[in-house]
Design a protein around this motif. Sequence first.
Motif, short mmCIF file in Angstrom:
data_model
loop_
_atom_site.label_atom_id
_atom_site.label_comp_id
_atom_site.label_asym_id
_atom_site.label_seq_id
_atom_site.Cartn_x
_atom_site.Cartn_y
_atom_site.Cartn_z
N MET A 109 49.62 44.86 44.94
CA MET A 109 49.07 43.35 45.16
C MET A 109 48.95 42.62 43.65
O MET A 109 48.82 43.02 42.69
N GLY A 110 49.12 41.29 43.99
CA GLY A 110 48.93 40.60 42.78
C GLY A 110 47.70 39.83 42.50
O GLY A 110 47.46 39.48 41.40
N ASP A 111 46.66 39.91 43.30
CA ASP A 111 45.40 39.02 43.20
C ASP A 111 44.31 39.72 43.91
O ASP A 111 44.04 39.61 45.08
N PRO A 112 43.56 40.81 43.27
CA PRO A 112 42.69 41.45 43.86
C PRO A 112 41.39 40.58 44.33
O PRO A 112 40.50 41.19 44.95
N PHE A 113 41.07 39.47 43.74
CA PHE A 113 39.95 38.49 43.85
C PHE A 113 40.45 37.99 45.33
O PHE A 113 39.58 37.11 45.85
N VAL A 142 39.64 43.97 35.66
CA VAL A 142 39.59 45.24 35.21
C VAL A 142 38.13 45.63 34.41
O VAL A 142 37.46 46.55 34.53
N GLY A 143 37.62 44.55 33.79
CA GLY A 143 36.36 44.63 33.34
C GLY A 143 35.29 44.81 34.33
O GLY A 143 34.27 45.49 34.25
N THR A 198 39.11 50.50 30.34
CA THR A 198 39.86 50.85 31.52
C THR A 198 38.95 51.73 32.22
O THR A 198 38.35 52.86 31.89
N PRO A 199 38.70 51.56 33.46
CA PRO A 199 37.86 52.03 34.35
C PRO A 199 38.50 53.68 34.72
O PRO A 199 39.84 53.82 34.60
N ARG A 200 37.32 54.64 34.76
CA ARG A 200 37.78 56.10 34.76
C ARG A 200 38.79 56.15 36.07
O ARG A 200 38.61 55.80 37.13
N GLY A 201 40.04 56.88 35.91
CA GLY A 201 40.98 57.16 36.65
C GLY A 201 41.98 56.24 36.88
O GLY A 201 42.82 56.42 37.90
#
Length: 364
Positions: A109-113, A142-143, A198-201
Amino acid sequence: MSPRAGKPGPTPHTLAFVESPVQLLNTLEWAHAHAPTLRTEEGPGAGFTLVVLSPTDPMTRGQLRRMAELAREEGHEVRWEEARGGPAAPFQTIGGLTSLLRRARRVVMGDPFSRYVQLLLTITRARELVVVDDGTATMEFVGQLSRGERLVRWHRKGGRPGPRDLLFAPVSSSARRRLTPGGDRGVEVFSSMPIEETPRGVTVTANDFSWTRARFGPPRITKGADMVGTSLVETGVVDGDRYLEAVKALAGAHGAARYFAHRRESAEKLHRLAAETGLEIVRPDLPLELIARRGPIGRTILSFPSTVVHTLPLALAGTDVKVAVCDIDPAWLTENASPRAQGFLSGVTGTARDVHRLSMVRAV
């Protein structure tokens, strides 16, 4: 082109959803970077099914159609969905995609928002989710994922969620959970942007625009300067009059002749820019990374904080083109700009590599 263009084929291991030309470009870059894996999974040609959730904006649609042609040339099946073609369109689109979504092993996907994408995520059983760049929004995504926050675009004004936000909140929360790695579910972020949290995983893979450089160029380089437009006025972040004065000052200081318009810039604003600055307004038919790589392109590319200050140095690696960025003066911001806007825009500039920093121009 028919609503569902492309030859029907077997159920794909990989299903990609894009809503903008840049998302489609970065999906092709992702496919190029993962070609050995895709050849094994998808069979000869390494193609997969790419679904275009078409917007209504004519400029965006035009660029998407050109990018869809390139995707087909690379061996991918393109399924064009008039996803916003009327009140019933979302139901028809989702209904038509449900079977594919439930069988796909990987969703790109290009836009998770995007509310559309978040809704589709509640249907899929894919064990692998991939987020490809949608510009600077990837940094914010990501943040927010790292901090466990709700997914909100950076330029949205702070404060309480509106009625539509509250209505959609369960879907958004579900999408955020799906985008959080856990169990046998993996999440990859494919990005050319600097990612500090970077989120865990989560697996982060660098996008170096190797497909773009292999497919186009090297460009013919002209002696002058070109300027890149931004949609910060259209998104309500920057005052229109201040922006016009800043463009005029920057173009005059560096001898810019052409202004490459962002696909979301309004016709009225561009007409004013042409009349008051003398710049030649260019409406690109492809993302700027491809336009610049094809050439001709100025020896200097001038930009305000935007995605291109990160992507153009990569796309133009090995050439003598210099990318120069000018910060946004806080005085240019509108009263409706999000409290996070100035800090976020400064971060976009401050984290850019291989760019030349320009002194802030003063728009009166």
